[in-house]
Scaffold this motif. Structure first.
Motif, PDB file in Angstrom:
ATOM      1  N   GLU A 369      46.508  44.724  37.228  1.00  0.00           N
ATOM      2  CA  GLU A 369      45.691  45.707  37.947  1.00  0.00           C
ATOM      3  C   GLU A 369      44.225  45.281  37.958  1.00  0.00           C
ATOM      4  OE1 GLU A 369      49.461  47.225  36.875  1.00  0.00           O
ATOM      5  OE2 GLU A 369      47.889  46.467  35.532  1.00  0.00           O
ATOM      6  N   GLY A 373      41.766  44.115  41.151  1.00  0.00           N
ATOM      7  CA  GLY A 373      40.401  44.574  41.393  1.00  0.00           C
ATOM      8  C   GLY A 373      39.456  43.419  41.683  1.00  0.00           C
ATOM      9  N   THR A 435      35.041  47.639  40.222  1.00  0.00           N
ATOM     10  CA  THR A 435      34.685  49.023  39.949  1.00  0.00           C
ATOM     11  C   THR A 435      33.401  49.399  40.670  1.00  0.00           C
ATOM     12  OG1 THR A 435      35.760  48.979  37.785  1.00  0.00           O
ATOM     13  CG2 THR A 435      34.127  50.702  38.143  1.00  0.00           C
ATOM     14  N   GLN A 437      30.083  51.516  41.047  1.00  0.00           N
ATOM     15  CA  GLN A 437      29.159  52.196  40.144  1.00  0.00           C
ATOM     16  C   GLN A 437      27.935  52.649  40.938  1.00  0.00           C
ATOM     17  OE1 GLN A 437      28.558  48.976  37.391  1.00  0.00           O
ATOM     18  NE2 GLN A 437      30.268  49.591  36.090  1.00  0.00           N
ATOM     19  N   ARG A 491      32.652  59.977  45.163  1.00  0.00           N
ATOM     20  CA  ARG A 491      34.065  60.259  44.889  1.00  0.00           C
ATOM     21  C   ARG A 491      34.782  59.062  44.294  1.00  0.00           C
ATOM     22  NH1 ARG A 491      33.706  63.227  49.796  1.00  0.00           N
ATOM     23  NH2 ARG A 491      34.513  61.475  51.001  1.00  0.00           N
ATOM     24  N   ILE A 492      34.350  57.850  44.662  1.00  0.00           N
ATOM     25  CA  ILE A 492      35.025  56.654  44.133  1.00  0.00           C
ATOM     26  C   ILE A 492      34.230  56.013  43.000  1.00  0.00           C
ATOM     27  CG2 ILE A 492      36.235  56.208  46.297  1.00  0.00           C
ATOM     28  CD1 ILE A 492      34.184  54.035  46.925  1.00  0.00           C
ATOM     29  N   ASP A 493      33.157  56.668  42.564  1.00  0.00           N
ATOM     30  CA  ASP A 493      32.358  56.152  41.450  1.00  0.00           C
ATOM     31  C   ASP A 493      33.251  56.003  40.214  1.00  0.00           C
ATOM     32  OD1 ASP A 493      30.099  55.346  40.008  1.00  0.00           O
ATOM     33  OD2 ASP A 493      29.670  57.395  39.371  1.00  0.00           O
ATOM     34  N   GLY A 494      33.222  54.805  39.623  1.00  0.00           N
ATOM     35  CA  GLY A 494      34.035  54.548  38.446  1.00  0.00           C
ATOM     36  C   GLY A 494      35.448  54.062  38.740  1.00  0.00           C
ATOM     37  N   LYS A 495      35.786  53.924  40.015  1.00  0.00           N
ATOM     38  CA  LYS A 495      37.123  53.475  40.396  1.00  0.00           C
ATOM     39  C   LYS A 495      37.065  52.062  40.974  1.00  0.00           C
ATOM     40  CE  LYS A 495      38.573  58.193  41.538  1.00  0.00           C
ATOM     41  NZ  LYS A 495      39.111  59.090  42.612  1.00  0.00           N
ATOM     42  N   ARG A 496      38.187  51.352  40.892  1.00  0.00           N
ATOM     43  CA  ARG A 496      38.270  50.004  41.463  1.00  0.00           C
ATOM     44  C   ARG A 496      38.586  50.115  42.951  1.00  0.00           C
ATOM     45  NH1 ARG A 496      41.901  48.821  37.067  1.00  0.00           N
ATOM     46  NH2 ARG A 496      40.718  48.152  35.251  1.00  0.00           N
ATOM     47  N   ASP A 497      37.603  50.454  43.730  1.00  0.00           N
ATOM     48  CA  ASP A 497      37.778  50.679  45.165  1.00  0.00           C
ATOM     49  C   ASP A 497      36.754  49.887  45.966  1.00  0.00           C
ATOM     50  OD1 ASP A 497      40.021  52.312  45.319  1.00  0.00           O
ATOM     51  OD2 ASP A 497      38.875  54.147  44.988  1.00  0.00           O
TER      52      ASP A 497
END
Length: 527
Positions: A369, A373, A435, A437, A491-497
């Motif tokens: 995973e 990323g 990620t 940030q 909304r995607i802060d902190g996610k691997r997007d």
């Protein structure tokens, strides 16, 4: 990296408007074979062939090519003089050089740095150089000034370098070679140039028809290496970036490098794109230089080329240990290869990932995973690099020089400089594993409005923290407050997007119809 909470040797140009019958003419010089101790190169013949094809697609028919032993001082001088005699008002003359650039101690007291820059031609010898085997910068400038009237536009492209230092720690063998003859310029002693009535002394001003695009900044090496893949032919980064700038397209069909999305690629847009593309290709080891005066920033030379087919191949990953080999056997956006030159190499036991350039792009990466990323972040930055407009907005990362490594806990300063009308700044970081940030504006920092004119926003001091590797700061300035963009990023802060974030930025740029601008900054961190 995580945001802490916070309260060319360039020449001037001016382009004459030309008649409908204006033509593109060119002299292409490529030198790859050199005598020891100067290393030979692989890329110049490939660069020359690529540029010739590019110019032919632009309709050019008057193209002269000189390579290796043919590329002598006298032959180049004669070819340029002949081009000048054939050219008509409004024509474009392209002078392209791919090969080694070098410096030597100057005999000219007017040289402010005490050094002469020169092109090392075919057969150049370090000991007892022949005057027909190199061209000093002042000689070349004199030819371009004297052989071409100001009604003829001249574009000089030099995919070579003079000197510089690589600040980066490469942790694996790099495929890139430097296009500089010798690292120590004092090792070369040039004899006086032969008498030449067309030679000009150094000058702070140049004629309005002369354009210069260089492969690198004054303190950098120009590089060549296999592009776009590790098993591809060797190419100079500048020439490869130029091709991409004329081919890569938006969904609406316009070039990605057409920053205002109006269907035309201006010189200012091309210069900005080449800088961001060479920097991305080289992992901040090199970025091109150019000068475009304000009155001619919208001049157009090149038309779009045929778009390349979509690259749908998976990222090739080579395992560096048994644990990575086992994990790569599963499904993911990669193809596991046991040998050859991969896009990425992964050691799952130790947790590091290196790219084809030898840079360690991620640390402490143990799962598929996390690898996914890294791959998605790589694709996102590749998409964004072509749309960067760093003549309007720029990301500054300090206090270390660009490309140097920041260790765990070390302070990092982030600032954004913007030129233009009042605009709203939004910034986020893409960490090494993709990620997202959010960096600016955070709670309590207001709307992020930057004043008109050249303004600078210091986004406070941050620290280098895990995940380590290559971080990319993305800054976008917009004429109106981008509430929807900021809400989506939060909304995607902190996610691997990473790909989602890149799509949001590209949509914002398209909707702004040339009124928004974006820039990238690279940060290298390690434990």
């Amino acid at each position: 990296m995580r945001r802490l909470p916070a309260a060319f040797v360039a020449m001037a140009l001016a382009l004459a408007a030309g008649p409908a019958a204006a033509e593109i003419r060119a002299l292409i010089v490529a030198v790859s074979k050199y005598a020891e101790p100067i290393p030979s190169l692989e890329g110049p013949p490939n660069d020359a062939a690529a540029l010739k094809g590019l110019l032919e697609e632009q309709g050019a028919t008057d193209i002269t090519s000189l390579a290796d032993g043919q590329a002598t001082r006298s032959n180049i001088r004669a070819a340029l003089e002949a081009l000048g005699k054939r050219s008509k008002p409004g024509d474009w003359v392209i002078f392209f050089y791919a090969g080694h650039g070098a410096q030597a101690k100057s005999r000219d007291p007017t040289e402010t740095d005490g050094m002469d820059e020169f092109m090392a031609l075919g057969g150049f010898r370090v000991t007892r150089p022949d005057t027909n085997q190199y061209i000093l910068d002042d000689d070349l400038r004199g030819w371009l000034v004297n052989f071409f009237p100001t009604t003829v536009n001249v574009l000089q492209i030099a995919d070579a370098c003079h000197s510089g230092t690589l600040n980066r720690a490469i942790v694996a063998p790099t495929p890139f070679k430097k296009r500089t003859a010798l690292d120590n310029p004092m090792a070369i002693s040039l004899p006086p140039s032969p008498p030449d009535p067309a030679r000009l002394p150094p000058s702070k001003s140049d004629p309005p028809n002369l354009v210069y695009v260089g492969a690198a900044q004054d303190n950098q090496f120009a590089l060549e290496g296999p592009l776009p893949r590790g098993d591809s032919p060797s190419r100079g980064l500048l020439t490869y970036a130029l091709e991409g700038a004329l081919k890569d397209r938006r969904p609406n069909g316009n070039l990605v490098s057409d920053l205002d999305n109006n269907g035309q690629l201006s010189l200012a847009e091309l210069a900005s794109t080449l800088e961001s593309r060479t920097r991305e290709l080289s992992s901040t080891q090199q970025w091109s230089s150019a000068a475009v005066p304000a009155r001619n920033e919208r001049s157009v030379i090149f038309q779009p080329l045929k778009a390349p087919p979509a690259d749908e191949r998976p990222i090739e990953v080579k395992p560096a240990d048994d644990a990575a080999a086992d994990l790569l056997g599963g499904r993911g956006p990669w193809a596991s290869i046991p040998r050859g030159t991969p896009d990425l190499t992964w050691n799952a036991k130790e947790g590091w990932v290196t790219d084809s350039r030898g840079d360690r792009v991620a640390e402490n990466l143990k799962t598929p995973e996390q690898l996914t990323g890294v791959i998605m972040k790589r694709r996102a930055i590749s998409q964004l690099a072509g749309s960067a407009n760093e003549r309007q907005v720029k990301v500054d990362i300090g206090p270390r020089p660009k490309g140097q490594l920041y260790k765990n806990g070390e302070s990092v300063d982030l600032a954004v400089t913007h030129r233009g009308g009042a605009a709203y700044l939004t910034a986020f970081n893409l960490a090494s594993d993709g990620t997202v940030q959010m960096l600016y504006p955070l709670a309590g920092e207001g709307e992020g409005l930057m004043g008109a004119g050249q303004s600078r926003v210091v986004m406070a001091r941050t620290k280098a923290v895990a995940p380590f590797g290559v971080d990319n700061v993305v800054a976008i300035v917009t004429p109106a407050e981008p509430k929807a963009l900021r809400a989506a990023l939060r909304r995607i802060d902190g996610k691997r997007d990473a790909m989602v974030a890149a799509g949001l930025v590209r949509d914002e740029l398209d909707q702004a119809k040339g009124q928004a601008a974006m820039a990238l900054g690279e940060l290298y961190t390690g434990p």
